[in-house]
Design an enzyme around this catalytic site. Structure first.
Site, PDB file in Angstrom:
ATOM      1  N   ASP A 128     -22.369 -18.577 -26.075  1.00  0.00           N
ATOM      2  CA  ASP A 128     -22.735 -19.578 -27.071  1.00  0.00           C
ATOM      3  C   ASP A 128     -21.956 -20.851 -26.747  1.00  0.00           C
ATOM      4  OD1 ASP A 128     -23.879 -20.799 -29.272  1.00  0.00           O
ATOM      5  OD2 ASP A 128     -23.596 -19.080 -30.564  1.00  0.00           O
ATOM      6  N   TRP A 129     -22.254 -21.910 -27.470  1.00  0.00           N
ATOM      7  CA  TRP A 129     -21.731 -23.246 -27.162  1.00  0.00           C
ATOM      8  C   TRP A 129     -20.202 -23.242 -27.014  1.00  0.00           C
ATOM      9  CZ3 TRP A 129     -24.680 -27.990 -27.163  1.00  0.00           C
ATOM     10  CH2 TRP A 129     -23.907 -29.139 -27.055  1.00  0.00           C
TER      11      TRP A 129
END
Length: 749
Positions: A293-294
């Site tokens: 994820d980011w």
């Protein structure tokens, strides 16, 4: 001999050259098997280029004025040098083609890029939020909406979406419940598989996109319902309550899986070897891509698990992670980690091989601009057909929670309506954080949608967006109410508070909204509440003050038209809750899948002292899981079993007659639950294991059948293996998790 040698040389020349052109390199030869092409390409790549395939950053615009932006120039240079494998947040045919040309025509090996975006519940045509859509209990409907979202996204140059989110959660405080299918892992597994099928289709083509199962794993259990928070649970709980939807999505063929932001067993999941190495790769045999994820690689430093980016890269890669989204750590440090022997080249090659395989399967090496057709982009996006399907999905997602004295439905034009609510005429408020490329100006609001059926309808704001009390708005509403037959009030939370980073401590109806309802109640007119938002709210104060309640969620592009279909009775509501609606905030998290405890609360009327209970509120939610009313009535007959006992390898059949005893046709979701009374682990008092959605004409009776096997009765042990132990079971059938009839079953050795 000389003649033979000349012939060989001539053949070699012909093989290497056609019409003056050099022969294709093996990896560019579409006639060769994909694995052979991958092997050839891998053999030609430097470690820096391999690291580049594992690097993903957010893009934005690359054409027009953006060409002069230093940051964008830097990203394009990374593409030219093979240090970029994929982009997120680059969409539109013009933009994706511009950057793809650099990758294909200017980089050394010409490896095409993947373009990804969070297409969660629609690209341009926005469907109801996933939590709302799950309330339809219509798997084909959900699959179809994802298919349309994929069709539009692919037409906009995208290859990949970061959906579906399959995190199970029973915490209404968590903003991301809006993205999931609710609190039940069995039902969530069915929804996860349906959504993967919708996004990806049966084969890779220009009408579908790669799906991503997220967030692996257990992210729905974040402490306090607070985003990015700690998760701590046993493997037993993980397998039985959280992993089933992930596994179902992987088995449905999901091309990629995304790490969560959470921890498991004290380790950030981006570097969690049990989850990634043991469960995902070994036990489930996952062959696809794993993406962070980011910046979650970077965030391991904030967790206090790694010292720096290089340490993060080493731990993440050795745990089995692959693509690094936005941290840019892998592209910086992987080459030297491989040279130092801290990360094996075999692991790197496996990760890169998976990415290249996807690119070959998508046909990007032969047709790198195959997703860059401007005519297709214009013809496939936001079509009348897609909007019609969005309306169909919207109306099927609305849950009828209350209908005292049959206030609803209201036939179109039959009564004068006064509509209130600060978000009732706002398209933006009806869109959540994950609304793709949706345009609020194109949205059918509650006001515009209802006005088509009630042209004399009046509208007043009634309350402020910011929660402040405003007597002048209430006064205006009261004056308008005097001229109306029915008062319809929109209450709830704006879509701006739905999604990532939208956790709230008090998922409640605002006091200024309740103030308006109290004032309108003094008129004696019937009140219909339209409840909007991306999570279950505490409705305990609202419920006794209104005559009818429709849980309208956030319904997307066709919000107003979808609600109008239900309000007027053109569609008879059939949706059922997929999360329990709490009686009070203090109950949260709350689920029907409770454990009996050592001191269970007895049925009403029994001795309740020294039991597991609240002193000030009930244990039960205001509305249970699986609850929803209709404009008709359904009566359940006595259920029956075809046999009182079952062998572990056998099955039994449950039947129950269901009658539509009302005056109009309707649909009912008939639900089956089980309970294992004595087990080697403590199990919930009820677990959903089946449902049938049936349509019945007025007066019609259908016999609904369920087959129960070991699969429905078993639990998973701490390593994810199914276990069925002999003993006594109960089977429950009913319209929701609370109102059920019980059958007894014994499983014999």
């Amino acid at each position: 001999m000389k003649i033979i040698l000349q012939s060989i040389l001539f053949c070699l020349f012909i093989t290497q050259s056609t019409a003056g052109q050099p022969a294709k390199l093996p990896y560019k030869n579409a006639t060769l098997p994909i694995e052979e092409r991958i092997n050839d390409l891998l053999s030609r790549m430097t470690i820096e280029e391999k690291a580049g395939q594992l690097n993903q950053v957010s893009g934005g615009a690359f054409t027009g004025p953006a060409l002069n932006d230093p940051g964008q120039k830097s990203k394009m240079e990374d593409v030219r040098t093979g240090r970029m494998g994929s982009f997120l947040n680059v969409s539109g045919v013009v933009e994706t083609k511009a950057i793809q040309k650099i990758a294909v025509e200017e980089s050394r090996l010409g490896i095409p890029l993947l373009f990804a975006m969070d297409v969660i519940h629609g690209y341009k045509t926005i469907f109801p939020v996933p939590l709302a859509e799950a309330c339809s209990w219509d798997l084909k409907l959900m699959e179809n909406s994802c298919s349309i979202a994929a069709k539009e996204a692919a037409a906009a140059g995208l290859h990949w979406t970061f959906a579906p989110m399959v995190d199970v959660s029973d915490d209404a405080r968590w903003g991301r419940v809006v993205e999931g299918a609710g609190e039940d892992p069995w039902f969530g597994a069915l929804v996860a598989a349906a959504r993967v099928r919708g996004f990806q289709g049966k084969t890779f083509d220009d009408a579908h996109i790669l799906s991503t199962v997220k967030h692996f794993a257990g992210y729905g259990a974040v402490q306090s319902g607070r985003e990015y928070n700690y998760v701590d649970m046993s493997r037993q709980r993980l397998w039985n309550a959280y992993l089933p939807p992930y596994q179902a999505a992987v088995e449905a063929g999901a091309a990629s899986v995304m790490n969560g932001f959470n921890t498991f067993e004290g380790i950030p999941v981006s570097a969690q070897p049990y989850l990634v190495g043991e469960v995902l790769k070994k036990k489930w045999g996952f062959k696809g891509i794993l993406v962070s994820d980011w910046a979650s690689f970077d965030e391991m430093m904030s967790w206090g698990y790694v010292a720096n980016q290089k340490d993060a890269t080493e731990k993440a890669m050795n745990a089995g992670s692959m693509i690094d989204m936005e941290s840019r750590a892998v592209v910086k440090y992987l080459p030297e980690l491989v040279k130092e022997g801290k990360v094996s080249i075999q692991h790197v090659d496996d990760a890169v091989r998976r990415i290249l395989r996807i690119k070959f399967q998508l046909g990007l090496f032969e047709k790198p601009y195959g997703y860059s057709d401007e005519a297709r982009e214009k013809s496939r996006i936001f079509t009348a057909e897609h909007r019609m399907q969005a309306k169909e999905t919207a109306k099927r997602s609305v849950v009828l929670l209350k209908n005292q004295n049959n206030v609803l439905p209201i036939a179109a034009g039959s009564k004068k309506i006064a509509l209130f609510g600060s978000h009732a005429n706002s398209g933006q408020s009806a869109l959540d954080f994950w609304s793709g490329a949706g345009d609020a100006r194109q949205l059918s609001t509650l006001e515009s949608g209802l006005r088509e059926d009630f042209p004399t309808m009046t509208y007043a704001k009634g309350f402020q967006d910011n929660g402040a009390s405003d007597p002048s708005l209430i006064k205006e509403a009261l004056e308008m109410a005097k001229q109306a037959d029915v008062l319809v009030i929109q209450v709830g939370i704006s879509g701006a508070l739905a999604g990532e980073d939208r956790s709230v401590a008090f998922p409640v109806i605002g006091e200024n909204q309740l103030e308006l309802v109290r004032a309108l109640r003094t008129t004696g007119k019937p009140i219909v509440a339209l409840i909007t938002g991306g999570r279950p709210l505490v409705l305990t104060q609202l419920e006794p003050m209104v005559d009818a309640m429709l849980q309208c969620w956030l319904l997307g592009t066709e919000t107003g038209h979808g609600v109008a279909e239900v309000l007027t009775g053109r569609y008879n509501p059939s949706a059922k809750t997929v999360m329990s609606f709490p009686y009070a905030v203090g109950q949260i998290p709350i689920s029907y899948r409770v454990f009996n405890t050592g001191r269970p609360l007895p049925p009403a009327g029994g001795d309740s002292t020294w039991k597991s209970r609240y002193r000030d509120i009930p244990n039960d939610p205001l509305y249970p899981f699986g609850y929803g009313l209709s404009y008709t009535r359904f009566e359940y007959g006595t259920p029956s079993l075809n046999a009182p006992t079952m062998k572990p390898n056998g099955s039994v059949e449950v039947t129950v007659p269901v009658t539509n005893s009302g005056s109009r046709e309707g649909e009912e979701v008939v639900q089956l639950y089980i309970r294992d009374h004595v087990s080697s682990i403590v199990r919930p008092v009820k677990e959903l294991k089946g449902f049938r959605k049936v349509s019945l004409k007025a007066g019609e009776t259908q016999t609904v059948r369920f087959t129960v096997t070991a699969k429905e009765l078993a639990f998973l042990n701490a390593e994810g293996d199914p276990v069925l132990e002999p003993g006594k079971f109960s089977l429950f059938v009913g319209p929701n998790s609370k109102q059920t009839q019980e059958l007894k079953l014994e499983v014999n050795p």
